[in-house]
Design a protein around this motif. Sequence first.
Motif, mmCIF file in Angstrom:
data_model
loop_
_atom_site.group_PDB
_atom_site.id
_atom_site.type_symbol
_atom_site.label_atom_id
_atom_site.label_comp_id
_atom_site.label_asym_id
_atom_site.label_seq_id
_atom_site.Cartn_x
_atom_site.Cartn_y
_atom_site.Cartn_z
ATOM 1 N N LYS A 278 1.836 -3.858 -3.233
ATOM 2 C CA LYS A 278 1.172 -3.896 -1.456
ATOM 3 C C LYS A 278 -0.448 -3.750 -1.870
ATOM 4 O O LYS A 278 -0.735 -2.719 -2.702
ATOM 5 C CB LYS A 278 1.527 -3.204 -0.997
ATOM 6 N N LEU A 279 -1.407 -4.376 -1.749
ATOM 7 C CA LEU A 279 -2.339 -4.273 -1.873
ATOM 8 C C LEU A 279 -3.200 -3.466 -0.262
ATOM 9 O O LEU A 279 -3.183 -4.597 0.982
ATOM 10 C CB LEU A 279 -3.398 -5.522 -1.863
ATOM 11 N N TYR A 280 -3.866 -2.183 -0.564
ATOM 12 C CA TYR A 280 -4.221 -1.581 1.022
ATOM 13 C C TYR A 280 -5.712 -1.504 0.478
ATOM 14 O O TYR A 280 -6.220 -0.857 -0.508
ATOM 15 C CB TYR A 280 -3.642 -0.464 1.247
ATOM 16 N N THR A 281 -6.742 -1.554 1.976
ATOM 17 C CA THR A 281 -8.250 -1.836 1.590
ATOM 18 C C THR A 281 -8.648 -0.111 2.255
ATOM 19 O O THR A 281 -9.864 -0.039 2.346
ATOM 20 C CB THR A 281 -8.976 -2.648 2.430
ATOM 21 N N CYS A 282 -7.582 0.757 2.404
ATOM 22 C CA CYS A 282 -7.605 2.414 3.172
ATOM 23 C C CYS A 282 -6.252 2.707 2.506
ATOM 24 O O CYS A 282 -5.464 2.878 2.667
ATOM 25 C CB CYS A 282 -8.449 2.145 4.608
ATOM 26 N N LEU A 283 -6.690 3.893 2.619
ATOM 27 C CA LEU A 283 -5.931 5.006 2.036
ATOM 28 C C LEU A 283 -4.665 6.100 3.700
ATOM 29 O O LEU A 283 -4.022 5.576 3.408
ATOM 30 C CB LEU A 283 -6.808 6.165 1.524
ATOM 31 N N PHE A 284 -5.122 5.475 4.708
ATOM 32 C CA PHE A 284 -5.402 5.541 6.139
ATOM 33 C C PHE A 284 -4.720 4.462 6.085
ATOM 34 O O PHE A 284 -4.737 4.005 7.994
ATOM 35 C CB PHE A 284 -6.417 6.295 6.904
ATOM 36 N N ALA A 285 -5.069 3.214 5.503
ATOM 37 C CA ALA A 285 -4.120 1.867 6.172
ATOM 38 C C ALA A 285 -2.565 2.039 6.185
ATOM 39 O O ALA A 285 -1.858 2.527 6.701
ATOM 40 C CB ALA A 285 -4.375 0.795 5.288
ATOM 41 N N THR A 286 -2.191 1.111 7.687
ATOM 42 C CA THR A 286 -1.110 1.487 8.177
ATOM 43 C C THR A 286 0.102 0.021 7.367
ATOM 44 O O THR A 286 1.297 0.211 7.268
ATOM 45 C CB THR A 286 -0.561 0.896 9.122
ATOM 46 N N ARG A 287 -1.057 -1.439 6.806
ATOM 47 C CA ARG A 287 -0.573 -1.883 6.311
ATOM 48 C C ARG A 287 -1.042 -2.641 4.820
ATOM 49 O O ARG A 287 -2.529 -2.530 4.606
ATOM 50 C CB ARG A 287 -0.095 -3.154 7.529
ATOM 51 N N GLY A 288 -0.192 -3.514 3.931
ATOM 52 C CA GLY A 288 -0.847 -3.979 3.320
ATOM 53 C C GLY A 288 -0.724 -5.365 3.300
ATOM 54 O O GLY A 288 0.333 -5.821 3.473
ATOM 55 N N ALA A 289 -1.347 -5.965 2.585
ATOM 56 C CA ALA A 289 -0.888 -7.099 1.877
ATOM 57 C C ALA A 289 -0.421 -7.112 0.323
ATOM 58 O O ALA A 289 -0.506 -7.133 -0.468
ATOM 59 C CB ALA A 289 -2.404 -8.016 1.630
ATOM 60 N N ASP A 290 0.845 -8.671 0.496
ATOM 61 C CA ASP A 290 1.873 -8.683 -0.164
ATOM 62 C C ASP A 290 1.196 -9.478 -1.701
ATOM 63 O O ASP A 290 1.631 -10.592 -1.305
ATOM 64 C CB ASP A 290 2.940 -8.981 0.463
ATOM 65 N N LEU A 291 1.014 -8.437 -2.768
ATOM 66 C CA LEU A 291 0.763 -9.696 -4.354
ATOM 67 C C LEU A 291 1.909 -9.344 -5.055
ATOM 68 O O LEU A 291 1.722 -10.503 -5.720
ATOM 69 C CB LEU A 291 -0.609 -8.640 -3.815
ATOM 70 N N GLU A 303 -6.023 -18.890 -6.904
ATOM 71 C CA GLU A 303 -4.733 -18.352 -6.000
ATOM 72 C C GLU A 303 -4.669 -17.094 -5.827
ATOM 73 O O GLU A 303 -4.878 -16.619 -4.157
ATOM 74 C CB GLU A 303 -3.490 -19.187 -5.999
ATOM 75 N N LEU A 304 -4.000 -16.610 -7.142
ATOM 76 C CA LEU A 304 -4.844 -15.253 -6.670
ATOM 77 C C LEU A 304 -5.717 -14.416 -5.905
ATOM 78 O O LEU A 304 -5.780 -13.456 -5.319
ATOM 79 C CB LEU A 304 -3.524 -14.222 -7.616
ATOM 80 N N ALA A 305 -6.472 -14.579 -6.552
ATOM 81 C CA ALA A 305 -8.117 -14.371 -6.964
ATOM 82 C C ALA A 305 -8.231 -14.587 -5.240
ATOM 83 O O ALA A 305 -9.498 -14.132 -5.070
ATOM 84 C CB ALA A 305 -9.085 -14.902 -7.389
ATOM 85 N N GLU A 306 -7.818 -16.084 -4.457
ATOM 86 C CA GLU A 306 -8.492 -16.350 -3.027
ATOM 87 C C GLU A 306 -7.814 -15.453 -2.103
ATOM 88 O O GLU A 306 -8.428 -14.664 -1.703
ATOM 89 C CB GLU A 306 -7.960 -17.517 -3.631
ATOM 90 N N ALA A 307 -6.210 -15.097 -2.575
ATOM 91 C CA ALA A 307 -6.172 -14.036 -1.816
ATOM 92 C C ALA A 307 -6.227 -12.784 -1.935
ATOM 93 O O ALA A 307 -6.344 -11.804 -0.250
ATOM 94 C CB ALA A 307 -3.769 -14.133 -2.544
ATOM 95 N N ILE A 308 -6.341 -12.013 -2.678
ATOM 96 C CA ILE A 308 -6.927 -11.110 -2.727
ATOM 97 C C ILE A 308 -8.383 -10.264 -2.131
ATOM 98 O O ILE A 308 -8.273 -9.756 -1.245
ATOM 99 C CB ILE A 308 -7.370 -10.144 -4.782
ATOM 100 N N SER A 309 -9.136 -11.720 -2.464
ATOM 101 C CA SER A 309 -10.522 -12.124 -1.822
ATOM 102 C C SER A 309 -10.832 -11.803 -0.454
ATOM 103 O O SER A 309 -11.879 -11.332 -0.114
ATOM 104 C CB SER A 309 -11.204 -13.120 -2.876
ATOM 105 N N GLY A 310 -9.754 -12.580 0.169
ATOM 106 C CA GLY A 310 -9.561 -12.808 1.204
ATOM 107 C C GLY A 310 -9.333 -12.053 2.697
ATOM 108 O O GLY A 310 -9.764 -11.068 2.723
#
Length: 340
Positions: A278-291, A303-310
């Motif tokens: 799961k990709l988190y953009t903050c240590l205090f995040a509540t949800r991550g994006a499922d890579l 497509e993976l790059a597009e998902a991360i970049s998005g």
Amino acid sequence: MPVAFIDPMDTLGRPLHDLRISVTDRCNFRCTYCMPKEIFNREYQFLARELLLSFEEITRVTRVFSTLGVTKVRITGGEPLLRRGVEALVSELASVPGIDDLTLTTNGSLLARKAEALAAAGLRRVTVSLDALDDETFMAMNDVGFRAADVLAGIEAAAAAGLTPLKVNMVVKRGVNAHSVVPMAEHFRGTGHVVRFIEYMDVGHTNGWRMDDVVPAREILGMISARYPVEPISPDYRGEVAQRYRYVDGAGELGVIASVTAPFCGDCTRARLSAEGKLYTCLFATRGADLREVLRSPASDAELAEAISGVWRAREDRYSEIRSQVTIDLPKVEMSYIGG
Ligand code: SAM
């Protein structure tokens, strides 16, 4: 690769430079401020093996992150040295083009045994966590009876293997180990190792964090400089988490990480990948994006790059700057899960 994905900026104009990869949510310590025994006990459901990203998946995703601007990778956890064969992962990550800084954060318990193999695999340096030098305090914090001398032996082995400059992380909690600040500074002065004194943070939910337990960085610096005068030095790069100081007498450098009293969200260029992808953009995040879902689908690297970049372009986190009673009560993931 389409140009639109390269060097994405988030909504606050922050680029993506650092990636912290958690390789396990398990740890052999039960630090009371991180993985308290009452919660992380036999009943606790750690991630099942098949849910963890494989080394191949981690390497692929890192290669894609590097095309988006990541140059620095930190392997963490949980305790990363508990992940079987972690040296093989180090070796794969060391060969990813564009990653010019590969490091690892560890509690040091297995370092004496593994330092040489890690260095041979291509690890550049390590950060070792150590909260006190006296066993009474250290054992009360790690809560599994681990001795400080064994972590110190790990630090020596790492230095001998060339995993330097070596950093030592000390989380300071009032009434628990604040008395260890000056002895830690004293012990590591003149060794070339850089101690970083960290304000105890309100990560996760299990540690019962209270502002009263935080020893502000300026108080920590006051304790040290009353004994050994220090002066500030400039940051090495944008987004450096520690405020750097040096001893006026030339005995080396130290740092303070004031994430509670002087947050540095404005310069945060870090993404975090949990052990299950799961990709988190903050240590205090509540949800991550499922890579992991993307990695285990037929999606291409583009497509993976597009998902991360998005995810990165939509990022607006600045938790520590807006910390308040309301944010403290929000659901947050545990540090042992997201990776320290
Ligand atoms: N097991 C490894 C270790 O001990 O370094 C890596 C993971 S650990 C979660 C990473 C770092 O986070 C450690 O230095 C730890 O002390 C720190 N940490 C954990 N909980 C913290 C908190 N509530 N506030 C500040 N630092 C914390």
